[in-house]
Design a protein around this motif. Sequence first.
Motif, PDB file in Angstrom:
ATOM      1  N   PHE A 121       0.828  -1.205   0.000  1.00  0.00           N
ATOM      2  CA  PHE A 121       0.000   0.000   0.000  1.00  0.00           C
ATOM      3  C   PHE A 121       0.865   1.259   0.000  1.00  0.00           C
ATOM      4  CE2 PHE A 121      -2.412   3.293   2.277  1.00  0.00           C
ATOM      5  CZ  PHE A 121      -3.481   3.406   1.405  1.00  0.00           C
ATOM      6  N   SER A 122       1.952   1.246   0.779  1.00  0.00           N
ATOM      7  CA  SER A 122       2.816   2.434   0.807  1.00  0.00           C
ATOM      8  C   SER A 122       3.446   2.677  -0.559  1.00  0.00           C
ATOM      9  CB  SER A 122       3.894   2.257   1.876  1.00  0.00           C
ATOM     10  OG  SER A 122       4.765   1.188   1.553  1.00  0.00           O
ATOM     11  N   ARG A 123       3.851   1.605  -1.242  1.00  0.00           N
ATOM     12  CA  ARG A 123       4.415   1.775  -2.577  1.00  0.00           C
ATOM     13  C   ARG A 123       3.375   2.333  -3.544  1.00  0.00           C
ATOM     14  NH1 ARG A 123       7.290  -4.144  -3.012  1.00  0.00           N
ATOM     15  NH2 ARG A 123       9.218  -3.683  -1.887  1.00  0.00           N
ATOM     16  N   ASP A 124       2.184   1.729  -3.541  1.00  0.00           N
ATOM     17  CA  ASP A 124       1.138   2.194  -4.453  1.00  0.00           C
ATOM     18  C   ASP A 124       0.782   3.648  -4.180  1.00  0.00           C
ATOM     19  OD1 ASP A 124       1.166  -0.302  -5.484  1.00  0.00           O
ATOM     20  OD2 ASP A 124      -0.866  -0.865  -4.874  1.00  0.00           O
ATOM     21  N   LEU A 125       0.665   3.991  -2.895  1.00  0.00           N
ATOM     22  CA  LEU A 125       0.279   5.352  -2.558  1.00  0.00           C
ATOM     23  C   LEU A 125       1.364   6.346  -2.996  1.00  0.00           C
ATOM     24  CD1 LEU A 125      -2.129   6.717  -1.190  1.00  0.00           C
ATOM     25  CD2 LEU A 125      -0.833   6.697   0.940  1.00  0.00           C
ATOM     26  N   HIS A 126       2.622   5.981  -2.785  1.00  0.00           N
ATOM     27  CA  HIS A 126       3.715   6.863  -3.216  1.00  0.00           C
ATOM     28  C   HIS A 126       3.697   7.057  -4.725  1.00  0.00           C
ATOM     29  CE1 HIS A 126       7.793   7.540  -4.805  1.00  0.00           C
ATOM     30  NE2 HIS A 126       7.949   8.326  -3.763  1.00  0.00           N
ATOM     31  N   ASP A 127       3.565   5.945  -5.457  1.00  0.00           N
ATOM     32  CA  ASP A 127       3.589   6.048  -6.916  1.00  0.00           C
ATOM     33  C   ASP A 127       2.383   6.811  -7.445  1.00  0.00           C
ATOM     34  OD1 ASP A 127       5.908   4.605  -6.816  1.00  0.00           O
ATOM     35  OD2 ASP A 127       4.962   2.689  -7.287  1.00  0.00           O
ATOM     36  N   LEU A 128       1.215   6.536  -6.875  1.00  0.00           N
ATOM     37  CA  LEU A 128       0.002   7.195  -7.352  1.00  0.00           C
ATOM     38  C   LEU A 128       0.031   8.690  -7.066  1.00  0.00           C
ATOM     39  CD1 LEU A 128      -2.682   4.585  -6.248  1.00  0.00           C
ATOM     40  CD2 LEU A 128      -2.029   5.117  -8.587  1.00  0.00           C
ATOM     41  N   LEU A 129       0.265   9.056  -5.813  1.00  0.00           N
ATOM     42  CA  LEU A 129       0.200  10.460  -5.443  1.00  0.00           C
ATOM     43  C   LEU A 129       1.372  11.250  -6.006  1.00  0.00           C
ATOM     44  CD1 LEU A 129      -1.078  10.321  -1.764  1.00  0.00           C
ATOM     45  CD2 LEU A 129      -2.358  10.741  -3.858  1.00  0.00           C
ATOM     46  N   GLY A 130       2.559  10.659  -6.048  1.00  0.00           N
ATOM     47  CA  GLY A 130       3.702  11.378  -6.592  1.00  0.00           C
ATOM     48  C   GLY A 130       3.468  11.786  -8.034  1.00  0.00           C
ATOM     49  N   HIS A 131       2.999  10.862  -8.845  1.00  0.00           N
ATOM     50  CA  HIS A 131       2.748  11.175 -10.253  1.00  0.00           C
ATOM     51  C   HIS A 131       1.581  12.153 -10.394  1.00  0.00           C
ATOM     52  CE1 HIS A 131       2.307  10.536 -14.574  1.00  0.00           C
ATOM     53  NE2 HIS A 131       1.013  10.366 -14.361  1.00  0.00           N
ATOM     54  N   THR A 132       0.486  11.889  -9.698  1.00  0.00           N
ATOM     55  CA  THR A 132      -0.710  12.709  -9.859  1.00  0.00           C
ATOM     56  C   THR A 132      -0.460  14.143  -9.418  1.00  0.00           C
ATOM     57  OG1 THR A 132      -2.100  10.772  -9.519  1.00  0.00           O
ATOM     58  CG2 THR A 132      -3.139  12.920  -9.232  1.00  0.00           C
TER      59      THR A 132
END
Length: 416
Positions: A223-234
């Motif tokens: 979840f931490s990886r997904d959240l980092h990747d999602l929010l960082g890009h967005t």
Amino acid sequence: MERGTDMRSGQGTGREREPDWQVRRIARRAAQRARRARGCAPGGGPDPVAGPPNALTLLPWLLLGMGALSNIVQGKTPNPWVGVVGLLAFNSLYVTLVFRAFHKEAREAPATRWCLVALGAVTCALALAYGGNWLLFFPLLGLATGAVVRGRRLGPVMFAVTTVAAVVAGRSGGMDTLGIAYGTLLSGMVTAAILALSETVKKLRDTRQELARAAVDQERLRFSRDLHDLLGHTLSVIVVKSEAARRIAPRDMDAALEQVRDIESVGRQALTEIREAVTGYREASLAAELDRARGALTAAGIEPVVRQSGPPLPPQTAALLGWVVREAATNAIRHSGAATCEIELRSSAERAVLVITDDGNGVGSNPPGSGLTGLGERLALAGGTLGSGPAPDRGFRVTAELPVEPTGEEEDGERG
């Protein structure tokens, strides 16, 4: 009211809150499994049925000595004070052994072995002196032996104890010699088997708890990886488009409004992706990530160059490479100051290679961040590699290699 506002105010629809309910349900199930693993009842209290045996469960067997005590009370035992002392010595040694048997260090200590030898000597002395009901102490001796002795030594020791019980019972007479020998052997072996099974169950429960904790840690990491990747890009895309709208608003309001509409679309898509990431359903699509990377790079003033060659990739491989495209494009937008970003995908029947190169200088001198580190761990789990560093000429390069997993249809064709 917009959908995102509904979620923040806590008044969204049931469909929007569905992932929260799923997470709570998963948490409740995990808590129930943990209580069962600890031997607890569903309500949270201890479960007496599932509880492991302890020293107290072996103490009621001392009632087998009631016949010998009755003989003393009724005056049928010569030298009753000797019998009383022998009975007290036997009970004391038995209680000491069964309590020490449930602690590994105490069970394996030399003092425990000497107590067992002393119990055997007292049992033989009382049986030879009085016979009759006093022979019933041999099954208790077998029970104590089975509780203390474990492993390969149990067989030879129980054979010796059973043989002594048979010889002494045969010399004393008055009771069935075979019954005493059989009772001694059975009590020892059954006790050892039950205690060994209990220890195995305890180890299995401990292992299950460790696996549950590992699963929770793995899910937290995912979840931490997904959240980092999602929010960082967005957030990077939103910042870039907001800056573009601010710059062109004084000259072309229609173009600025178009950027604002793009920001709204990106925000809505981010909300959907975050909900999917919470429930574990989201997989990055390579084609969609390439399209988003083109749009984000163009909005940031970076010219995207995308080249693809080779056969289509299986969903799992494409999903992992989609995360790499998202992270590399985000880094190029945020850090590089590049004018061009090249994305090249080469695939074959065995491997897929993705190379993303920009001509900037933002991240080339810095160590990899948490995004690239997390992606490297993901690709390593899938048998791939991720490399990053300065490009040969100028800029920064990210290279990802993955083995191509066969799809279900291809596997069926190969089997056919």
